[in-house]
Write an enzyme that holds these catalytic residues in place. Structure first.
Site, PDB file in Angstrom:
ATOM      1  N   SER A  44       3.478   2.244  -1.069  1.00  0.00           N
ATOM      2  CA  SER A  44       2.742   0.999  -0.895  1.00  0.00           C
ATOM      3  C   SER A  44       1.328   1.051  -1.444  1.00  0.00           C
ATOM      4  O   SER A  44       0.785   0.027  -1.843  1.00  0.00           O
ATOM      5  CB  SER A  44       2.701   0.620   0.589  1.00  0.00           C
ATOM      6  N   HIS A  67      -2.906   1.125   1.948  1.00  0.00           N
ATOM      7  CA  HIS A  67      -2.891  -0.194   1.333  1.00  0.00           C
ATOM      8  C   HIS A  67      -4.266  -0.519   0.749  1.00  0.00           C
ATOM      9  O   HIS A  67      -4.387  -0.952  -0.393  1.00  0.00           O
ATOM     10  CB  HIS A  67      -2.517  -1.261   2.356  1.00  0.00           C
TER      11      HIS A  67
END
Length: 292
Positions: free
Chosen positions: A181, A233
């Site tokens: 991610s 992230h």
């Protein structure tokens, strides 16, 4: 994903599958589009890494009916999943992930295993985690690779993943972390900076900007779900955002390559390849990447 039975490994989860369509409002369609092969290759590599992880995990060898921990889908043999009480995402144990290269702050700092900053990007906590990330990668990555080529997108993916791992290592020191991610959010960040730096060649630019910001905000909010590594992230997004200014800059509208200019043409009327603000953003992002 966010329930109390989640494994102790912090996974990096993202669902930005709609983001690829957010900035498709070009005034001029590029004459040539790259054939996307690298992003599908990344997907294959992630699936292969997960398969290897499950092979090493070998759930039947560590769990029996006597200890109350039956493997999920036992017909898969050593590829069967850990009991849902251990990993509800249909995947391996945290010990196996750690063995395969999960991001472990203690091992990185105290044992010098810096390779984990790259290796963890290719590992996933389970089938659910893997599918979510790979679908997002296909939706976002293929469009970007078609427009900018495999070299730029490959650099974006790898360095953004490293940036996400680096921030995760500083933020999470008591658990392990895996997932792509950080790299995916890097692609999202690059989409935003590409829109900003190439602002003058877009139609419906404000609609595209608002749409992309909403998509990014929704995906960032996912990071606050328990057991999701939001620091990866953020780190990946910042890295990709800066890299986008450097790698995805386009010539301004109306620029003509000098080799196509006929002899005797007044060169004073030829537009420079990039606008001043593009050059400024390029230099500023490069400095921040190098110093940060």
């Amino acid at each position: 994903m966010g329930n109390n039975t989640a494994p102790s490994a912090d996974m990096e989860s993202s669902h930005p599958s709609s983001a690829a369509s957010a900035v498709s409002f070009h005034n001029v369609t590029p004459p040539d589009r790259w054939f996307p092969w690298l992003v599908p290759a990344f997907v294959v590599a992630n699936v292969a890494a997960f398969s290897a992880t499950m092979y090493v995990n070998d759930c039947p060898s560590t769990h029996t009916s006597d200890d109350g921990g039956l493997c999920v889908v036992p017909s898969l043999g050593r590829f069967s999943f850990e009991p849902l009480s251990i990993n509800p995402l249909f995947g391996p144990s945290t010990d196996t992930l750690d063995l395969m290269g999960a991001l472990n702050w203690k091992r990185v700092v105290w044992k010098g295993e810096w390779w984990r900053l790259f290796a963890c990007v290719w590992l996933h906590a389970g089938v659910v985690h893997l599918l979510a990330n790979m679908l997002s990668l296909l939706f976002i990555g293929i469009r970007l690779e078609q427009e900018f080529g495999f070299a730029k997108i490959g650099v974006l993916y790898v360095i953004s993943g490293f940036g996400g791992s680096l921030m995760s290592a500083f933020s999470i020191q008591s658990k392990i972390s895996v997932g792509a991610s950080g790299a995916l959010f890097g692609l999202l960040g690059a989409m935003l900076s590409e829109l900003i730096t190439n602002w003058s060649i877009y139609a419906n630019k404000f609609a595209a900007l608002i749409t992309l910001i909403v998509i990014i905000g929704i995906n960032m909010a996912v990071g606050f779900i328990p057991h999701v590594d939001s620091s990866a992230h953020i780190g990946g997004f910042i890295t990709g955002f800066l890299l986008g200014f450097v790698l995805l800059i386009r010539p301004q509208f109306g620029w003509v390559n000098r080799k196509y200019i006929p002899p005797g043409y007044d060169m004073d009327h030829v537009k420079p390849k990039h606008k001043c603000y593009q050059q400024l953003l390029w230099a500023l992002a490069l400095v921040l990447l190098i110093t940060g």
